[in-house]
Write an enzyme that holds these catalytic residues in place. Structure first.
Site, short mmCIF file in Angstrom:
data_model
loop_
_atom_site.label_atom_id
_atom_site.label_comp_id
_atom_site.label_asym_id
_atom_site.label_seq_id
_atom_site.Cartn_x
_atom_site.Cartn_y
_atom_site.Cartn_z
N ALA A 176 -35.50 23.74 -31.52
CA ALA A 176 -35.49 25.18 -31.23
C ALA A 176 -36.11 25.47 -29.87
O ALA A 176 -35.63 26.33 -29.13
CB ALA A 176 -36.24 25.94 -32.33
N ASP A 177 -37.18 24.75 -29.52
CA ASP A 177 -37.80 24.94 -28.21
C ASP A 177 -36.83 24.57 -27.09
O ASP A 177 -36.75 25.26 -26.07
CB ASP A 177 -39.06 24.09 -28.11
CG ASP A 177 -40.28 24.78 -28.70
OD1 ASP A 177 -40.68 25.83 -28.20
OD2 ASP A 177 -40.82 24.25 -29.69
N SER A 178 -36.11 23.47 -27.27
CA SER A 178 -35.20 23.02 -26.22
C SER A 178 -34.04 23.99 -26.04
O SER A 178 -33.63 24.28 -24.91
CB SER A 178 -34.68 21.62 -26.56
OG SER A 178 -35.74 20.69 -26.64
N ALA A 181 -35.35 26.89 -24.25
CA ALA A 181 -35.55 26.61 -22.83
C ALA A 181 -34.26 26.79 -22.05
O ALA A 181 -34.25 27.38 -20.96
CB ALA A 181 -36.07 25.18 -22.66
#
Length: 404
Positions: A176-178, A181
């Site tokens: 989810a972070d990637s 980003a």
């Protein structure tokens, strides 16, 4: 595509763009990395005594965190305590000459330090303030601690991942972070394009729970119109078959996809079951998916009798879609990745030559580059602030105050 002299190439597409990276773990910093890869000057601002936690995440070598070498590449590293008056004043001076700030404090934190949008935009009306949080800047969850794992659970990703009779499955990496980003880098460039027309900056509000929901596809639409809730199907798909991983005779695994009807037919001919093509249900992806047991048995039996090398060669000759299931050792020796220079070598003063993922895409005229890997904590503080106009006496006062 790598460079180590520290200077953006004149033709890098984002040369001249200055980004202040105040964020930590992982969406915000990775977005800043992507901008830096294509020429932006990124200044990583960390707390003097509490560095970005990614410096300590995962394995290290000789006390040097390896994840940081990737996440911190193409960034100048300085320290600044924004809760101190001198730190606040210095950030405002930096903001006056910046194009973008990326931060991921809980909503209200910058405002508590008198560094909210009102103060930052007064210092620089052209500034784009990019706020990356778990749940966004408003709403009932806005002030909760937010991490990618929570987004992977809340978005519906975990509920459709895993075997039907097994628990929901979370990814073993920052998915989810990637995704957030990537979305954040896109949002920044969109806001900058708007600034080119209006002359004014604005606030980007990025909630990590949202981009992952977008990439999950039309699930809300399916439910809204049909009441359909997607379930866990393991490696199988509800839209086509055969689609799975299969074990070869030498104990390795391959993945097969038949999203196109013509490919599905080629696979059946290859594995010696052409009669299945004439079944009425074979004519659609959904029909094939409903008979996945039959198709998986046909494909799996054929693959299990052959080595991976033979299987891959036969599928390639038949123009059918297949790939080996690779771990990182395989990735580093894969000829296609090698041809693309997807994993490239960077010379690092601390560790020597190191290999990491290259820039995200290739531009024919204005390529990106890795100019250096992640720098030590605060390595560029004096240089950056001296360029800003601070004197040795100013720096000494900031250190005495605890702002550096």
């Amino acid at each position: 595509m790598t460079e180590t002299n520290g200077t953006p190439t004149p033709d890098a597409p984002l040369t001249g763009l200055r980004v202040l990276d105040l964020a930590t773990l992982f969406a915000g910093p990775l977005a800043a990395t992507m901008l830096g890869d294509f020429g932006a000057e990124v200044i990583k601002i960390e707390h003097p005594s509490k560095p970005d936690p990614s410096r300590g995440h995962g394995p290290s070598k000789n006390g040097v965190g390896l994840w940081w070498k990737l996440l911190g590449r193409n960034k100048r590293a300085i320290t600044l305590n924004l809760s101190k008056p001198g730190g606040r004043a210095t950030l405002l001076r930096l903001a006056a000459g910046a194009d973008v700030i990326i931060e991921n404090f809980r909503p209200g934190t910058l405002e508590k330090w008198d560094l909210g949008w009102e103060e930052l935009s007064a210092a620089n009306p052209r500034l784009v303030l990019t706020r990356v949080t778990g749940f966004g800047q408003f709403g009932p969850y806005a002030h909760r601690p937010g991490f990618g794992t929570l987004a992977e659970a809340m978005s519906g990703f975990a509920s459709i991942t895993g075997e039907p009779d097994a628990p929901p499955t979370l990814p073993p990496f920052g998915l989810a972070d990637s995704i957030a980003a990537l979305a954040t880098a896109y949002a920044v460039m969109t806001a900058l394009a708007a600034r080119d027309r209006t002359g004014e900056g604005q606030v980007v509000d990025m909630a990590i729970i949202e981009p992952i929901l977008t990439v999950l596809g039309p699930q809300p639409l399916w439910y809204d119109q049909l009441g359909y809730v997607q379930e866990r199907t393991g490696n199988r798909s509800a839209n086509n078959a055969p689609r799975n991983t299969y074990r070869t005779a030498d104990g390795t695994w391959v993945a097969v996809s038949t999203s196109a009807q013509s490919v599905a037919e080629r696979v059946m001919r290859l594995v010696g079951r052409p009669e299945l093509i004439d079944e009425p249900w074979f004519a659609t992806g959904a029909g094939r998916a409903a008979h996945a047991d039959v198709l998986d048995t046909a494909v799996g039996t054929w693959i299990a009798a052959r080595t991976r090398t033979d299987v891959l060669a036969a599928f390639e000759k038949a123009e059918a879609a297949i790939a080996p299931v690779q771990d990182v050792r395989d990735v580093l020796t894969d000829p296609q990745y090698q041809a693309l220079d997807t994993v490239t070598t960077v010379d690092d003063p601390e560790l020597g030559p190191i290999r990491m993922q290259n820039v995200l895409f290739r531009l024919s005229a204005t390529p990106g580059a890795i100019r250096w890997a992640g720098r030590p904590h605060g390595a560029d503080t004096e240089a950056v602030l001296t360029e800003l106009g601070l004197t040795p006496a100013d720096l000494a006062a900031l250190r005495t105050e605890g702002a550096l």
